[in-house]
Design an enzyme around this catalytic site. Structure first.
Site, PDB file in Angstrom:
ATOM      1  N   LYS A 207      15.613 -14.864  19.564  1.00 42.63           N
ATOM      2  CA  LYS A 207      16.309 -16.094  19.938  1.00 42.63           C
ATOM      3  C   LYS A 207      15.860 -17.260  19.056  1.00 42.63           C
ATOM      4  O   LYS A 207      16.686 -17.998  18.522  1.00 42.63           O
ATOM      5  CB  LYS A 207      16.075 -16.415  21.412  1.00 42.63           C
ATOM      6  N   GLY A 268      15.567 -13.321  27.470  1.00 45.40           N
ATOM      7  CA  GLY A 268      15.484 -12.113  26.660  1.00 45.40           C
ATOM      8  C   GLY A 268      15.572 -10.832  27.466  1.00 45.40           C
ATOM      9  O   GLY A 268      16.256  -9.878  27.079  1.00 45.40           O
ATOM     10  N   GLU A 354       7.498  -9.552  34.211  1.00 46.48           N
ATOM     11  CA  GLU A 354       7.559 -10.817  33.479  1.00 46.48           C
ATOM     12  C   GLU A 354       8.333 -11.852  34.284  1.00 46.48           C
ATOM     13  O   GLU A 354       8.060 -13.045  34.199  1.00 46.48           O
ATOM     14  CB  GLU A 354       8.204 -10.621  32.105  1.00 46.48           C
ATOM     15  N   LYS A 513      -0.585 -15.923  22.565  1.00 45.30           N
ATOM     16  CA  LYS A 513       0.023 -16.202  21.257  1.00 45.30           C
ATOM     17  C   LYS A 513      -0.727 -17.315  20.534  1.00 45.30           C
ATOM     18  O   LYS A 513      -0.993 -17.241  19.328  1.00 45.30           O
ATOM     19  CB  LYS A 513       1.493 -16.611  21.449  1.00 45.30           C
TER      20      LYS A 513
END
Length: 551
Positions: A207, A268, A354, A513
């Site tokens: 995305k 997603g 998630e 991340k």
């Protein structure tokens, strides 16, 4: 629209009644419920256009269900369902609507402001897929591209990989499909070793088009192509980009004509219905893909219109919550008695955990109740020879969903009858178990003496009384797969409403991340500088990496 006035777990009257009913339910053998009610199966099963949902093997009765449904209603479940389909910004932390259901709806059912975008994307995706299937998509050397490599991660990988495998029976056998997600260079290297540069098409799905794993693998694919074919303008013919960041995709070298859209109102893990499903549409064709969409839309219509007590996703959610929050289950399992669905559980894990892996309510207050239930499972009958032992005799109660088809797409003798029998037998054994007296009598009948029988019997006792659901379809088709995916999507959403959490953000993945960037820099530094911002373990592991990498 106003927020629900009484969240499920803050409804003291509902909580008190359910705790009392749970205590009572734990003392009633499930098999006794069947003995006292000859209509239990028909009472607690529903059929949605050929998909049977049997929830009769659960610790439930009319009193329990009526209180669960009353609590869901007072928590505003119907209101929340309507708000999602109406395009309200129910993803409150990102101020976004949640409209993946529009992607599988007929254009006439889609809000006018979305119709043009969705119609254009559908047409473009279908055009791309048809050109590849007709051998009319040519690469830099003029050869048709017949090896498709999908590069993505998370929802951009798990969904299409699962669906292409699930519907392989319907796929074009002259095309090859590969899926690359892991940043481990082995994944892309081993995949490329099976491909011919002249005939390979890469679908790069991200995305933001900034996802580390996806971009790293896309760059490796581009370098591989350039090395084999040469650095020419036609390299872009080997790539399709799926993203909302058009500038980043074109900067990478993918022509604007080869870009398909993504939107911020599609998460997603809910994006398989969009252009992210391009590899699936290439595999099974435009007609097959639209059958898949129809299966999902069938569930959406049911979810919106069926009363709570006859609503399959709602009942799936209520039973799951009942088992976890009141009956003591600390995980759930899904076992698919269909080899084609061997990736389905991996796909569900992201969708479920998630989405609902949150400990904070939508209003920012902590949840004082358990939320997401760890999900695991696999493919029967393989799982019977690995972890069903835990299901039957372990100290933990694990509710199961069994998924099975009546007919095989590849019939061989009576093998499928054995498969179906195994599935039913597992569900029955979980419910009935086998008690000490029965086991001792069997051992006596086999000639064992009483003393040895007394010693062995406790090890053979199967407690039973363990819950399971059954989802049964006639034959696995694109429509059925669409039903299954959408059922679990809407179950997950219904659970999020019951737990009063946001199912559509995923802030928990961000910290790792952020930390990985600074750790990567430390790993690649040529000096012996310590990792100043880390703990002793992190610094030690970085030093260990540097030491061994030099060797």
């Amino acid at each position: 629209m106003n927020a629900p006035s009484t969240p499920f777990f803050e409804n003291e009257d509902i909580q008190k009644k359910l705790k009392t009913l749970a205590k009572k339910a734990k003392g009633i053998p499930m098999s006794a419920r069947f003995e006292s009610d000859s209509d239990r199966f028909s009472r607690y099963s529903l059929n949605l256009k050929g998909l049977l949902f049997d929830y009769s093997k659960n610790h439930i009765d009319e009193d329990i269900l009526s209180i669960l449904i009353k609590g869901a209603s007072e928590a505003g479940l119907q209101h929340s369902v309507a708000a999602m389909f109406d395009g309200e910004k129910i993803n409150n932390t990102e101020n976004r609507a949640v409209l993946h259901s529009a992607l599988r709806a007929p254009l006439s059912d889609i809000a006018s402001e979305l119709q043009d975008d969705i119609a254009q994307a559908r047409d473009q995706t279908s055009s791309f897929s048809q050109r590849v299937r007709d051998r009319q998509w040519f690469g830099a050397t003029g050869k048709a591209l017949t090896q498709i490599v999908n590069i993505g991660i998370g929802g951009s990988d798990l969904g299409p990989a699962m669906a292409v495998e699930a519907l392989a029976h319907y796929a074009n056998k002259d095309l090859e499909f590969h899926f690359v997600s892991n940043i481990d260079p082995t994944h892309i290297a081993e995949t490329l070793s099976k491909c011919n540069p002249e005939t390979t098409l890469f679908i790069v799905s991200s995305k933001s088009f900034t996802t580390l794993e996806t971009l790293s693998n896309a760059k490796a694919a581009k370098a591989w192509l350039t090395h084999a074919i040469g650095n020419c303008d036609d390299i872009g013919k080997h790539f399709i980009g799926i993203s909302s960041n058009i500038d980043a995709v074109t900067d990478f070298g993918i022509p604007a004509d080869n870009i398909l859209p993504m939107w911020d109102w599609v998460g997603g893990r809910y994006s398989l219905w969009s252009a992210i499903g391009l590899s699936l549409e290439i595999a099974i064709g435009v007609e097959g893909f639209y059958q898949f969409l129809d299966g999902g839309h069938c569930v959406d219509t049911h979810f919106r219109q069926a009363p709570l007590e006859e609503n399959i996703p709602v009942l799936m959610a209520l039973i799951s919550m009942w088992n976890s929050n009141f009956m003591g289950a600390d995980s759930n399992a899904v076992v698919c008695y269909e080899q084609y669905l061997h990736r389905f559980v991996s796909y569900l894990q992201q969708m479920d955990m998630e989405s609902n892996g949150k400990g904070v309510q939508k209003n920012g207050e902590p949840c004082n109740w358990q939320t997401a239930i760890p999900l695991w499972g696999g493919t029967g009958s393989d799982t019977q020879h690995s972890y069903h032992q835990l299901f039957h005799q372990g100290s933990r109660m694990v509710p199961l969903d069994f998924i099975v088809g009546v007919n095989s797409l590849n019939p061989i003798g009576d093998q499928h009858a054995f498969l179906f029998a195994n599935c039913i037998a597992q569900s029955k054994a979980l419910m009935t178990g086998k008690d000490t007296a029965t086991i001792k009598q069997e051992l006596f009948d086999q000639g064992m003496n009483p003393e040895d029988a007394d010693t062995l019997a406790p090890h053979k006792v199967i407690p039973g009384n363990r819950p399971s659901n059954m989802l049964v379809y006639k034959t696995l088709t694109p429509f059925v797969l669409g039903q299954l995916v959408a059922l679990y999507e809407q179950k997950v959403f219904a659970l999020s409403v019951l737990w009063n959490i946001n199912a559509f953000d995923q802030w928990g993945v961000e910290l790792g991340k952020q930390l990985s960037n600074s750790i990567k820099s430390a790993l690649l530094e040529s000096t012996e500088t310590d990792y100043k911002n880390g703990d002793g373990s992190t610094a030690g592991l970085i030093a260990h990496f540097k030491k061994l990498s030099k060797q």
